[in-house]
Scaffold this motif. Structure first.
Motif, PDB file in Angstrom:
ATOM      1  N   LEU A 105     -70.686  38.624  24.409  1.00 60.46           N
ATOM      2  CA  LEU A 105     -69.940  38.167  25.580  1.00 60.46           C
ATOM      3  C   LEU A 105     -69.994  39.214  26.672  1.00 60.46           C
ATOM      4  CD1 LEU A 105     -66.690  36.532  24.095  1.00 60.46           C
ATOM      5  CD2 LEU A 105     -68.849  35.430  24.746  1.00 60.46           C
ATOM      6  N   VAL A 106     -70.047  38.748  27.914  1.00 58.40           N
ATOM      7  CA  VAL A 106     -69.944  39.627  29.082  1.00 58.40           C
ATOM      8  C   VAL A 106     -68.899  39.034  30.020  1.00 58.40           C
ATOM      9  CG1 VAL A 106     -72.352  40.341  28.869  1.00 58.40           C
ATOM     10  CG2 VAL A 106     -71.775  38.433  30.365  1.00 58.40           C
ATOM     11  N   LEU A 107     -68.427  39.844  30.956  1.00 66.98           N
ATOM     12  CA  LEU A 107     -67.423  39.398  31.936  1.00 66.98           C
ATOM     13  C   LEU A 107     -66.187  38.813  31.248  1.00 66.98           C
ATOM     14  CD1 LEU A 107     -69.820  37.642  34.494  1.00 66.98           C
ATOM     15  CD2 LEU A 107     -68.717  39.882  34.773  1.00 66.98           C
ATOM     16  N   GLU A 108     -65.804  39.392  30.107  1.00 63.01           N
ATOM     17  CA  GLU A 108     -64.687  38.827  29.347  1.00 63.01           C
ATOM     18  C   GLU A 108     -63.372  38.849  30.122  1.00 63.01           C
ATOM     19  OE1 GLU A 108     -64.249  39.028  25.002  1.00 63.01           O
ATOM     20  OE2 GLU A 108     -65.689  40.681  25.117  1.00 63.01           O
ATOM     21  N   ASP A 109     -63.186  39.867  30.969  1.00 61.66           N
ATOM     22  CA  ASP A 109     -61.924  39.929  31.712  1.00 61.66           C
ATOM     23  C   ASP A 109     -61.877  38.899  32.841  1.00 61.66           C
ATOM     24  OD1 ASP A 109     -63.979  41.316  32.948  1.00 61.66           O
ATOM     25  OD2 ASP A 109     -62.646  42.743  33.941  1.00 61.66           O
ATOM     26  N   TRP A 110     -62.974  38.181  33.045  1.00 62.66           N
ATOM     27  CA  TRP A 110     -63.014  37.119  34.046  1.00 62.66           C
ATOM     28  C   TRP A 110     -63.012  35.730  33.404  1.00 62.66           C
ATOM     29  CZ3 TRP A 110     -62.577  37.300  39.258  1.00 62.66           C
ATOM     30  CH2 TRP A 110     -62.685  38.556  39.873  1.00 62.66           C
ATOM     31  N   ALA A 111     -62.812  35.638  32.103  1.00 61.84           N
ATOM     32  CA  ALA A 111     -62.878  34.345  31.417  1.00 61.84           C
ATOM     33  C   ALA A 111     -61.816  33.385  31.959  1.00 61.84           C
ATOM     34  CB  ALA A 111     -62.696  34.533  29.919  1.00 61.84           C
ATOM     35  N   ALA A 112     -62.253  32.195  32.336  1.00 61.32           N
ATOM     36  CA  ALA A 112     -61.322  31.162  32.793  1.00 61.32           C
ATOM     37  C   ALA A 112     -60.791  30.393  31.587  1.00 61.32           C
ATOM     38  CB  ALA A 112     -62.022  30.204  33.754  1.00 61.32           C
ATOM     39  N   VAL A 113     -59.586  29.879  31.717  1.00 60.23           N
ATOM     40  CA  VAL A 113     -58.977  29.097  30.645  1.00 60.23           C
ATOM     41  C   VAL A 113     -58.807  27.660  31.122  1.00 60.23           C
ATOM     42  CG1 VAL A 113     -56.972  28.809  29.145  1.00 60.23           C
ATOM     43  CG2 VAL A 113     -57.773  31.113  29.731  1.00 60.23           C
ATOM     44  N   GLY A 114     -59.349  26.729  30.342  1.00 58.34           N
ATOM     45  CA  GLY A 114     -59.264  25.317  30.701  1.00 58.34           C
ATOM     46  C   GLY A 114     -58.525  24.523  29.647  1.00 58.34           C
ATOM     47  N   GLY A 115     -58.133  23.302  30.005  1.00 56.04           N
ATOM     48  CA  GLY A 115     -57.415  22.438  29.074  1.00 56.04           C
ATOM     49  C   GLY A 115     -58.239  22.138  27.835  1.00 56.04           C
ATOM     50  N   GLY A 116     -57.585  22.132  26.689  1.00 59.63           N
ATOM     51  CA  GLY A 116     -58.272  21.831  25.432  1.00 59.63           C
ATOM     52  C   GLY A 116     -58.696  20.376  25.363  1.00 59.63           C
ATOM     53  N   TYR A 117     -59.247  20.003  24.224  1.00 54.88           N
ATOM     54  CA  TYR A 117     -59.694  18.620  24.047  1.00 54.88           C
ATOM     55  C   TYR A 117     -58.497  17.688  23.896  1.00 54.88           C
ATOM     56  CZ  TYR A 117     -64.305  20.595  23.249  1.00 54.88           C
ATOM     57  OH  TYR A 117     -65.493  21.274  23.381  1.00 54.88           O
ATOM     58  N   HIS A 118     -58.606  16.537  24.551  1.00 53.12           N
ATOM     59  CA  HIS A 118     -57.563  15.520  24.487  1.00 53.12           C
ATOM     60  C   HIS A 118     -58.179  14.170  24.109  1.00 53.12           C
ATOM     61  CE1 HIS A 118     -55.269  18.527  26.656  1.00 53.12           C
ATOM     62  NE2 HIS A 118     -54.199  17.759  26.665  1.00 53.12           N
ATOM     63  N   LEU A 119     -57.474  13.440  23.280  1.00 52.25           N
ATOM     64  CA  LEU A 119     -57.793  12.038  23.023  1.00 52.25           C
ATOM     65  C   LEU A 119     -57.084  11.220  24.094  1.00 52.25           C
ATOM     66  CD1 LEU A 119     -58.913  10.012  20.664  1.00 52.25           C
ATOM     67  CD2 LEU A 119     -56.478   9.744  20.198  1.00 52.25           C
ATOM     68  N   TYR A 120     -57.780  10.247  24.676  1.00 52.55           N
ATOM     69  CA  TYR A 120     -57.113   9.419  25.685  1.00 52.55           C
ATOM     70  C   TYR A 120     -57.467   7.955  25.497  1.00 52.55           C
ATOM     71  CZ  TYR A 120     -61.565   9.451  28.290  1.00 52.55           C
ATOM     72  OH  TYR A 120     -62.872   9.300  28.664  1.00 52.55           O
ATOM     73  N   TYR A 121     -56.507   7.091  25.849  1.00 50.74           N
ATOM     74  CA  TYR A 121     -56.689   5.653  25.667  1.00 50.74           C
ATOM     75  C   TYR A 121     -55.823   4.923  26.682  1.00 50.74           C
ATOM     76  CZ  TYR A 121     -52.479   6.604  22.912  1.00 50.74           C
ATOM     77  OH  TYR A 121     -51.250   7.049  22.506  1.00 50.74           O
ATOM     78  N   SER A 122     -56.092   3.646  26.840  1.00 56.64           N
ATOM     79  CA  SER A 122     -55.386   2.863  27.841  1.00 56.64           C
ATOM     80  C   SER A 122     -53.977   2.516  27.385  1.00 56.64           C
ATOM     81  CB  SER A 122     -56.162   1.565  28.125  1.00 56.64           C
ATOM     82  OG  SER A 122     -55.418   0.707  28.962  1.00 56.64           O
ATOM     83  N   SER A 123     -53.043   2.623  28.311  1.00 55.92           N
ATOM     84  CA  SER A 123     -51.659   2.245  28.002  1.00 55.92           C
ATOM     85  C   SER A 123     -51.507   0.731  27.896  1.00 55.92           C
ATOM     86  CB  SER A 123     -50.726   2.768  29.100  1.00 55.92           C
ATOM     87  OG  SER A 123     -51.078   2.205  30.366  1.00 55.92           O
ATOM     88  N   ARG A 124     -52.532  -0.002  28.331  1.00 54.13           N
ATOM     89  CA  ARG A 124     -52.449  -1.470  28.335  1.00 54.13           C
ATOM     90  C   ARG A 124     -52.935  -2.083  27.032  1.00 54.13           C
ATOM     91  NH1 ARG A 124     -54.692   0.051  33.121  1.00 54.13           N
ATOM     92  NH2 ARG A 124     -56.792  -0.576  32.468  1.00 54.13           N
ATOM     93  N   ARG A 125     -53.379  -1.250  26.106  1.00 55.14           N
ATOM     94  CA  ARG A 125     -53.910  -1.777  24.859  1.00 55.14           C
ATOM     95  C   ARG A 125     -53.129  -1.204  23.681  1.00 55.14           C
ATOM     96  NH1 ARG A 125     -60.391  -1.243  25.020  1.00 55.14           N
ATOM     97  NH2 ARG A 125     -60.133  -2.320  23.040  1.00 55.14           N
ATOM     98  N   GLN A 126     -52.945  -2.028  22.657  1.00 54.74           N
ATOM     99  CA  GLN A 126     -52.292  -1.553  21.451  1.00 54.74           C
ATOM    100  C   GLN A 126     -53.185  -0.518  20.761  1.00 54.74           C
ATOM    101  OE1 GLN A 126     -50.855  -4.601  18.846  1.00 54.74           O
ATOM    102  NE2 GLN A 126     -50.885  -3.298  17.038  1.00 54.74           N
ATOM    103  N   VAL A 127     -52.575   0.582  20.358  1.00 50.80           N
ATOM    104  CA  VAL A 127     -53.340   1.646  19.717  1.00 50.80           C
ATOM    105  C   VAL A 127     -53.666   1.224  18.283  1.00 50.80           C
ATOM    106  CG1 VAL A 127     -53.374   4.065  19.037  1.00 50.80           C
ATOM    107  CG2 VAL A 127     -52.175   3.370  21.116  1.00 50.80           C
ATOM    108  N   PRO A 128     -54.952   1.120  17.934  1.00 50.63           N
ATOM    109  CA  PRO A 128     -55.297   0.746  16.556  1.00 50.63           C
ATOM    110  C   PRO A 128     -54.739   1.745  15.550  1.00 50.63           C
ATOM    111  CG  PRO A 128     -57.229   0.620  17.992  1.00 50.63           C
ATOM    112  CD  PRO A 128     -56.136   1.303  18.772  1.00 50.63           C
ATOM    113  N   THR A 129     -54.308   1.232  14.417  1.00 50.45           N
ATOM    114  CA  THR A 129     -53.797   2.104  13.362  1.00 50.45           C
ATOM    115  C   THR A 129     -54.825   3.160  12.977  1.00 50.45           C
ATOM    116  OG1 THR A 129     -52.414   0.326  12.479  1.00 50.45           O
ATOM    117  CG2 THR A 129     -52.919   2.158  10.999  1.00 50.45           C
TER     118      THR A 129
END
Length: 301
Positions: free
Chosen positions: A261-285
């Motif tokens: 690794l280089v430039l470690e003190d400049w590492a940006a932090v981003g949002g982790g992985y997210h599961l997403y789905y429509s609020s208009r649909r029933q979430v399958p079991t």
């Protein structure tokens, strides 16, 4: 015109074709041949006595009758699907099929470690994964859910965090650093060879950095442009240049010493992985069970 309960499968097929406007893509989702779908639609049109689809060698469009049928049956058939899905709670073992559109790195880092255990626990659940960096309309293209980085989830979706936030870092082979030196500031990348990244929409990604209150987005130079992490790792290990990406991608190479690794003190932090789905649909079991399984196993923390 003769119709009845026997039309339900063909009507379900029709809705998938109407959503994709493609027999080929609908066939992939339904796991039948495009030819079988074509025969089903011709038979349905014959029974109904009206044409539902305009077909050419290159396109499929809905007729006025097709549009009216789509609008009339979408909610009732969705309700039927929901009623059948609700029966899962009465089964000894949950069953069903879930289709996921997943950013490529998440497929390897998040799903690959947990899916063997998941199918062992729930052998009657099928998981269909399409790994792509292209941001798609998961509802419009027939997916039950998507998995992406937190900051890229569409705002009209329900999002469920599956991992911790992720650091975005720069790595290079020791041989490259010995030959060209180690950058001490992101602006020094202008004098280096970099493996550039193409985003799913085709735009060249500007490497993002942050330190304290300072934030930078650098359009790095480089003769090589990729959209595949595995290819990037191979190139970086071979000394082709500096590579930027989510830190977990580099874990194996860092452990074996083929990258640093280089430039470690400049590492940006981003949002982790997210599961997403429509609020208009029933979430399958099955989808809920998979999300719970990932969160329990915590492959990325």
């Amino acid at each position: 015109m003769s119709t009845g309960r026997g039309d339900l499968p063909d009507l379900s097929y029709f809705l998938v074709i109407a959503r994709h406007l493609s027999f080929a893509r609908a066939a992939v989702e339904l796991r039948v041949t495009a030819s079988a779908l074509s025969h089903s639609m011709k038979a349905l049109e014959a029974r109904l006595g009206v044409r539902l689809l305009h077909r050419t060698n290159r396109s499929v469009t809905l007729t006025a009758a097709g549009e009216q049928l789509r609008d009339s049956i979408s909610d009732p058939l969705r309700a039927i699907d929901g009623a059948i899905e609700a029966l899962n709670r009465f089964r000894d073992a949950p069953a069903g099929r879930i289709r996921l559109n997943v950013v490529v790195d998440a497929a390897r880092l998040l799903l690959a470690p947990v899916l063997p255990g998941f199918v062992e626990l729930y052998p009657d659940i099928e998981v269909d994964v399409v790994a792509s960096n292209r941001l798609v309309d998961v509802v419009g293209e027939g997916f039950d859910a998507g998995i992406r980085y937190g900051g890229t989830v569409p705002e009209d979706m329900i999002a469920l965090r599956l991992s911790r936030d992720i650091r975005w870092v720069v790595a290079a082979a020791p041989a490259y650093l010995e030959r060209f030196g180690t950058p001490g500031h992101p602006r020094e990348l202008a004098q280096h060879r970099c493996v550039r990244l193409r985003q799913g929409a085709g735009r060249i990604y500007h490497w993002e950095f942050e330190r304290g209150d300072e934030e930078l987005a650098i359009d790095v130079p480089g003769a090589l442009t990729i959209d595949d992490t595995d290819l990037g790792l191979t190139l970086a290990r071979g000394g082709a240049g500096l590579m930027y990406g989510p830190e977990p991608v580099f874990a194996g190479a860092l452990a074996e010493g083929s990258l640093r690794l280089v430039l470690e003190d400049w590492a940006a932090v981003g949002g982790g992985y997210h599961l997403y789905y429509s609020s208009r649909r029933q979430v399958p079991t099955a989808l809920r069970l998979l999300a719970d399984h990932i969160r329990e196993r915590r492959p990325l923390g």
